[in-house]
Write a protein that holds these residues in place. Structure first.
Motif, PDB file in Angstrom:
ATOM      1  N   CYS B  91      38.421   3.508   7.452  1.00 53.25           N
ATOM      2  CA  CYS B  91      37.749   4.666   8.229  1.00 53.25           C
ATOM      3  C   CYS B  91      36.414   4.412   8.035  1.00 53.25           C
ATOM      4  O   CYS B  91      36.162   4.461   6.712  1.00 53.25           O
ATOM      5  CB  CYS B  91      38.478   5.816   8.174  1.00 53.25           C
ATOM      6  N   VAL B  92      35.273   4.455   8.929  1.00 52.34           N
ATOM      7  CA  VAL B  92      33.966   4.893   8.740  1.00 52.34           C
ATOM      8  C   VAL B  92      33.778   6.245   9.243  1.00 52.34           C
ATOM      9  O   VAL B  92      34.053   6.350  10.455  1.00 52.34           O
ATOM     10  CB  VAL B  92      33.024   4.046   9.090  1.00 52.34           C
ATOM     11  N   ASP B  93      33.466   7.205   8.358  1.00 54.85           N
ATOM     12  CA  ASP B  93      33.438   8.389   8.631  1.00 54.85           C
ATOM     13  C   ASP B  93      32.052   9.036   8.757  1.00 54.85           C
ATOM     14  O   ASP B  93      31.285   9.313   7.659  1.00 54.85           O
ATOM     15  CB  ASP B  93      34.353   9.557   7.806  1.00 54.85           C
ATOM     16  N   ASN B  94      31.794   9.357   9.836  1.00 51.88           N
ATOM     17  CA  ASN B  94      30.310  10.201  10.148  1.00 51.88           C
ATOM     18  C   ASN B  94      30.152  11.474   9.870  1.00 51.88           C
ATOM     19  O   ASN B  94      29.262  12.255   9.733  1.00 51.88           O
ATOM     20  CB  ASN B  94      30.117   9.913  11.662  1.00 51.88           C
ATOM     21  N   MET B 100      30.225  13.499  -0.590  1.00 53.20           N
ATOM     22  CA  MET B 100      30.402  13.800  -1.940  1.00 53.20           C
ATOM     23  C   MET B 100      31.479  13.438  -2.742  1.00 53.20           C
ATOM     24  O   MET B 100      31.364  13.740  -4.035  1.00 53.20           O
ATOM     25  CB  MET B 100      29.602  15.284  -2.100  1.00 53.20           C
ATOM     26  N   ASP B 101      32.691  13.124  -2.283  1.00 51.67           N
ATOM     27  CA  ASP B 101      33.715  12.713  -3.292  1.00 51.67           C
ATOM     28  C   ASP B 101      33.099  11.436  -3.898  1.00 51.67           C
ATOM     29  O   ASP B 101      32.632  10.443  -3.415  1.00 51.67           O
ATOM     30  CB  ASP B 101      35.043  12.252  -2.185  1.00 51.67           C
ATOM     31  N   ASP B 102      33.532  11.568  -5.354  1.00 51.16           N
ATOM     32  CA  ASP B 102      33.256  10.576  -6.400  1.00 51.16           C
ATOM     33  C   ASP B 102      33.624   9.097  -5.847  1.00 51.16           C
ATOM     34  O   ASP B 102      33.149   8.050  -6.221  1.00 51.16           O
ATOM     35  CB  ASP B 102      33.527  10.821  -7.561  1.00 51.16           C
ATOM     36  N   ASP B 103      35.038   9.164  -5.371  1.00 54.78           N
ATOM     37  CA  ASP B 103      35.728   7.746  -5.053  1.00 54.78           C
ATOM     38  C   ASP B 103      35.438   7.495  -3.764  1.00 54.78           C
ATOM     39  O   ASP B 103      35.941   6.430  -3.202  1.00 54.78           O
ATOM     40  CB  ASP B 103      37.071   7.943  -5.407  1.00 54.78           C
ATOM     41  N   VAL B 104      34.513   7.969  -3.034  1.00 49.89           N
ATOM     42  CA  VAL B 104      34.058   7.633  -1.600  1.00 49.89           C
ATOM     43  C   VAL B 104      32.752   6.998  -1.456  1.00 49.89           C
ATOM     44  O   VAL B 104      31.741   7.554  -1.950  1.00 49.89           O
ATOM     45  CB  VAL B 104      34.096   8.754  -0.520  1.00 49.89           C
ATOM     46  N   PRO B 105      32.529   5.847  -1.306  1.00 48.84           N
ATOM     47  CA  PRO B 105      31.284   5.102  -1.092  1.00 48.84           C
ATOM     48  C   PRO B 105      30.397   5.970   0.017  1.00 48.84           C
ATOM     49  O   PRO B 105      30.982   6.159   1.317  1.00 48.84           O
ATOM     50  CB  PRO B 105      31.331   3.751  -0.573  1.00 48.84           C
ATOM     51  N   LEU B 106      29.276   6.201  -0.115  1.00 48.66           N
ATOM     52  CA  LEU B 106      28.203   6.639   0.697  1.00 48.66           C
ATOM     53  C   LEU B 106      27.093   5.742   1.074  1.00 48.66           C
ATOM     54  O   LEU B 106      26.512   5.420   0.153  1.00 48.66           O
ATOM     55  CB  LEU B 106      27.693   8.135   0.248  1.00 48.66           C
ATOM     56  N   VAL B 107      27.136   5.016   2.145  1.00 52.30           N
ATOM     57  CA  VAL B 107      26.510   3.932   2.477  1.00 52.30           C
ATOM     58  C   VAL B 107      25.533   3.881   3.478  1.00 52.30           C
ATOM     59  O   VAL B 107      25.670   4.348   4.586  1.00 52.30           O
ATOM     60  CB  VAL B 107      27.435   2.691   2.495  1.00 52.30           C
ATOM     61  N   VAL B 108      24.238   3.177   3.174  1.00 49.72           N
ATOM     62  CA  VAL B 108      23.301   2.705   4.062  1.00 49.72           C
ATOM     63  C   VAL B 108      23.139   1.425   3.741  1.00 49.72           C
ATOM     64  O   VAL B 108      22.517   1.037   2.753  1.00 49.72           O
ATOM     65  CB  VAL B 108      21.888   3.453   3.756  1.00 49.72           C
ATOM     66  N   PRO B 109      23.384   0.541   4.671  1.00 43.05           N
ATOM     67  CA  PRO B 109      23.509  -0.903   4.256  1.00 43.05           C
ATOM     68  C   PRO B 109      22.469  -1.445   3.774  1.00 43.05           C
ATOM     69  O   PRO B 109      22.519  -2.318   2.986  1.00 43.05           O
ATOM     70  CB  PRO B 109      24.021  -1.624   5.638  1.00 43.05           C
ATOM     71  N   GLU B 110      21.211  -0.905   4.318  1.00 47.97           N
ATOM     72  CA  GLU B 110      19.982  -1.587   3.707  1.00 47.97           C
ATOM     73  C   GLU B 110      19.478  -0.995   2.168  1.00 47.97           C
ATOM     74  O   GLU B 110      18.691  -1.678   1.460  1.00 47.97           O
ATOM     75  CB  GLU B 110      18.664  -1.030   4.679  1.00 47.97           C
ATOM     76  N   VAL B 111      20.290   0.036   1.857  1.00 53.86           N
ATOM     77  CA  VAL B 111      20.197   0.458   0.599  1.00 53.86           C
ATOM     78  C   VAL B 111      21.045   0.157  -0.526  1.00 53.86           C
ATOM     79  O   VAL B 111      20.822  -0.254  -1.505  1.00 53.86           O
ATOM     80  CB  VAL B 111      19.917   2.163   0.736  1.00 53.86           C
ATOM     81  N   ASN B 112      22.377   0.557  -0.217  1.00 52.37           N
ATOM     82  CA  ASN B 112      23.454   0.348  -1.186  1.00 52.37           C
ATOM     83  C   ASN B 112      24.794  -0.252  -0.620  1.00 52.37           C
ATOM     84  O   ASN B 112      25.833  -0.072  -0.875  1.00 52.37           O
ATOM     85  CB  ASN B 112      23.764   1.678  -1.910  1.00 52.37           C
ATOM     86  N   LYS B 321      20.407   5.041  14.430  1.00 52.85           N
ATOM     87  CA  LYS B 321      20.581   4.612  12.747  1.00 52.85           C
ATOM     88  C   LYS B 321      20.906   6.028  12.205  1.00 52.85           C
ATOM     89  O   LYS B 321      21.705   5.760  11.091  1.00 52.85           O
ATOM     90  CB  LYS B 321      18.907   4.441  12.338  1.00 52.85           C
ATOM     91  N   GLY B 322      20.601   7.120  12.693  1.00 48.49           N
ATOM     92  CA  GLY B 322      21.149   8.356  11.899  1.00 48.49           C
ATOM     93  C   GLY B 322      22.837   8.419  12.056  1.00 48.49           C
ATOM     94  O   GLY B 322      23.179   9.491  11.428  1.00 48.49           O
ATOM     95  N   ALA B 323      23.150   7.887  12.824  1.00 54.24           N
ATOM     96  CA  ALA B 323      24.812   8.012  13.125  1.00 54.24           C
ATOM     97  C   ALA B 323      25.501   6.871  13.481  1.00 54.24           C
ATOM     98  O   ALA B 323      25.912   6.148  12.589  1.00 54.24           O
ATOM     99  CB  ALA B 323      25.010   9.175  14.150  1.00 54.24           C
ATOM    100  N   ALA B 324      25.639   6.319  14.829  1.00 51.54           N
ATOM    101  CA  ALA B 324      26.495   5.317  15.345  1.00 51.54           C
ATOM    102  C   ALA B 324      26.182   3.909  14.863  1.00 51.54           C
ATOM    103  O   ALA B 324      26.922   3.215  14.237  1.00 51.54           O
ATOM    104  CB  ALA B 324      26.540   5.447  16.937  1.00 51.54           C
ATOM    105  N   LEU B 325      24.674   3.566  14.833  1.00 50.10           N
ATOM    106  CA  LEU B 325      24.388   2.349  14.345  1.00 50.10           C
ATOM    107  C   LEU B 325      24.803   2.001  12.770  1.00 50.10           C
ATOM    108  O   LEU B 325      25.209   1.085  12.415  1.00 50.10           O
ATOM    109  CB  LEU B 325      22.726   2.309  14.819  1.00 50.10           C
ATOM    110  N   ASN B 326      24.453   3.324  12.119  1.00 50.00           N
ATOM    111  CA  ASN B 326      24.598   2.859  10.602  1.00 50.00           C
ATOM    112  C   ASN B 326      26.271   2.792  10.348  1.00 50.00           C
ATOM    113  O   ASN B 326      26.419   1.685   9.583  1.00 50.00           O
ATOM    114  CB  ASN B 326      24.124   4.102   9.870  1.00 50.00           C
ATOM    115  N   ALA B 327      26.928   3.519  10.956  1.00 53.67           N
ATOM    116  CA  ALA B 327      28.384   3.418  10.962  1.00 53.67           C
ATOM    117  C   ALA B 327      29.031   1.814  11.290  1.00 53.67           C
ATOM    118  O   ALA B 327      29.668   1.367  10.610  1.00 53.67           O
ATOM    119  CB  ALA B 327      29.113   4.455  11.732  1.00 53.67           C
TER     120      ALA B 327
END
Lengths: 338, 338
Positions: B91-94, B100-112, B321-327
């Motif tokens: 799941c990619v969850d918008n 903020m769950d420690d075991d869930v990655p929070l991702v912006v592909p250009e950044v992390n 970029k703020g939602a659908a594209l990033n996902a």
């Protein structure tokens, strides 16, 4: 003691507001002279139920005038203020022409009324976005010492005059009707349903990338607060709002001050109304501030990213406290000494 | 390899954008399943010229699905993401449900992008206002070390969904027609010709006076940048703009960096377009960014109120970029590893 008063730029957005404020505050006027460009001369304007005919501004316009309220742009002020002074008038100038002159007081009556006394015939009225900010920040500065201000503004189009209001309304209508061919004359880009990080609308930018509006906030704040050590950085932005400027203001103080203490200070500050009840979704709004006199402050929060930080949301009517009202308040102080 | 993809919340503002982006980026889809609430089920939506019927979201909706794109609010995500994972979907969850769950990655592909690998079945898509800011700030952080960020936002109503766009347009029309009896259903106050220092439109405020939107910017920025030492303070404001968020961002760095150096860094940064030509009155605008993929940056200036300060104006399409594209970009990275 009733005096003879001239309003220069009577037909503009601020000019109209001058008449409303002089009337509602019962400013003691013996003779009122409305002055404007040739184009606007012979126009009629009402004051206290009486029709006045606007006269063309000339070098001779100020004979017998005691107080001249200028709001017709910096070029007009630079040209005509000297004649008004020569005629014996004291000028309260709403333009930027004299604001940063060392020998000209730059006054917000709640902040530095004592400055008025040292005038040589002209007292400068600060920029709208500066006035509302310093009214709210002065009580904080007195208690905790302001080290630095980071401000981002949300400024109404009426700051660019009545034509700007008209352009916003017409452009908005065009877009809602699905037309895409709107011809704008004032703003460099679409202002309807948009925000423009540029004020003023022409010749805004200085060589370092800042706009003149941003540098007004930086320089005027230091002069009015009488403290050159205050760091100020500003981003000024035009929003599709008719009236009242909103400001997001971040303040770093020398001494720790809590949000509660800031709120208590502002509750008793002159010219300030605190609206800060997030539980009921109450905070200052441009639409609520329009037509009112006070500077409205809310969203008062401690900024935890630094040791001594406070965030505030400051809203005020740009044509009233931001222009005409502040100038009339200065004139009232002048009257006390006459 | 083409995969089976589900879009949860297909009929919403972000859902519509998901379809456009999956189509234009030629995402390798074998089967596409459009899911929404019972109310929206049986609605038809077009994808690549073909009509799809929206299905009601149930616990069984994810059988055979490889990638599930969620954008139906935090409650729906909390309820259905576990079933999707159990069915074998990633799941990619918008929503904010797991960010903020420690075991869930929070991702912006250009950044992390490296964070994606550690997922257990769900990868969180950050908040719109955070995404565009970190895309622009990451290159600066890498070179000069960001110490503190002060951000004030100018956020479009589409961030609150399609109903919010409708409310802004109808309210604007009413006001232009001189009607004052407009019944609003979404925003707590007039949004037409106004700015609201409150996001979201209900249950916004936390006990310390900040809104949840503001705290998303604070907390998500630290998590995405992987640096809890970055100080962030935010004031988030809704403006009467249809689409694209604008941000006034003040940054303090550990090492000195000039405006010229920031501009050079951003000119080669992935996902960033620099528009910074004040002489020609060119800077990023919400109306220009709408429908585009990049994060637009301009008004790059040194902040002289501190030793190492930079001001920027950052604009991006909040639905793309703020939602659908990033996902979708996250989903593309996932595909590379399948």
């Amino acid at each position: 003691m009733a005096v003879n008063v001239a309003v220069v730029g009577a037909t503009g957005a601020v000019g109209e507001e001058f008449l409303r404020i002089l009337e509602s505050r019962k400013f003691p006027i013996h003779e009122l002279r409305l002055l404007a460009s040739k184009r606007s001369a012979s126009k009629k304007m009402k004051f206290c139920g009486v029709d006045y005919t606007v006269q063309e501004l000339t070098r001779q316009s100020f004979q017998g005038i005691k107080i001249a309220l200028f709001s017709a742009g910096a070029n007009i002020s630079r040209e005509y203020v000297p004649y008004a002074i020569e005629s014996g008038a004291i000028c309260v100038d709403n333009s930027s022409a004299f604001r940063m002159d060392d020998d000209v007081p730059l006054v917000v009556p709640e902040v530095n009324p004592q400055e008025i006394a040292r005038h040589y015939g002209v007292i400068a009225n600060p920029n709208c976005s500066t006035i509302q900010m310093v009214v709210a920040l002065k009580p904080i500065h007195d208690v905790a010492g302001i080290k630095r201000i980071v401000v981002s503004t949300y400024q109404a189009v009426s700051g660019a005059g009545l034509k700007a209001v008209d352009e916003l309304q017409k452009e908005t209508s065009s877009i809602l009707e699905g037309k895409r061919d709107f011809k704008r004359s004032l703003f460099p880009h679409q202002i309807a349903f948009n925000v423009l990080p540029q004020i003023p609308q022409s010749n805004a930018f200085l060589s370092d990338g800042y706009t003149s509006e941003e540098m007004k906030m930086v320089n005027e704040t230091k002069k009015i607060m009488g403290d050159n050590s205050i760091g100020v950085t500003a981003t000024t932005v035009r929003v599709p709002v008719i009236r009242s400027h909103s400001e997001s203001v971040n303040v770093e103080t020398k001494k720790k001050i809590t949000a509660r203490e800031v709120k208590d200070l502002l509750l008793k500050a002159p010219g300030v109304t605190v609206i800060d009840d997030p539980g009921n979704q109450l905070y200052p709004l441009a639409t609520d501030a329009a037509g009112k006199d006070d500077v409205f402050v809310g969203r008062i929060r401690e900024d935890k990213s630094i040791e001594n930080g406070i965030n505030l949301w400051i809203v005020s009517d740009n044509l009233r406290k931001g222009a005409a009202l502040n100038a009339v308040q200065i004139a009232e102080k002048l009257l006390e000494k006459l």
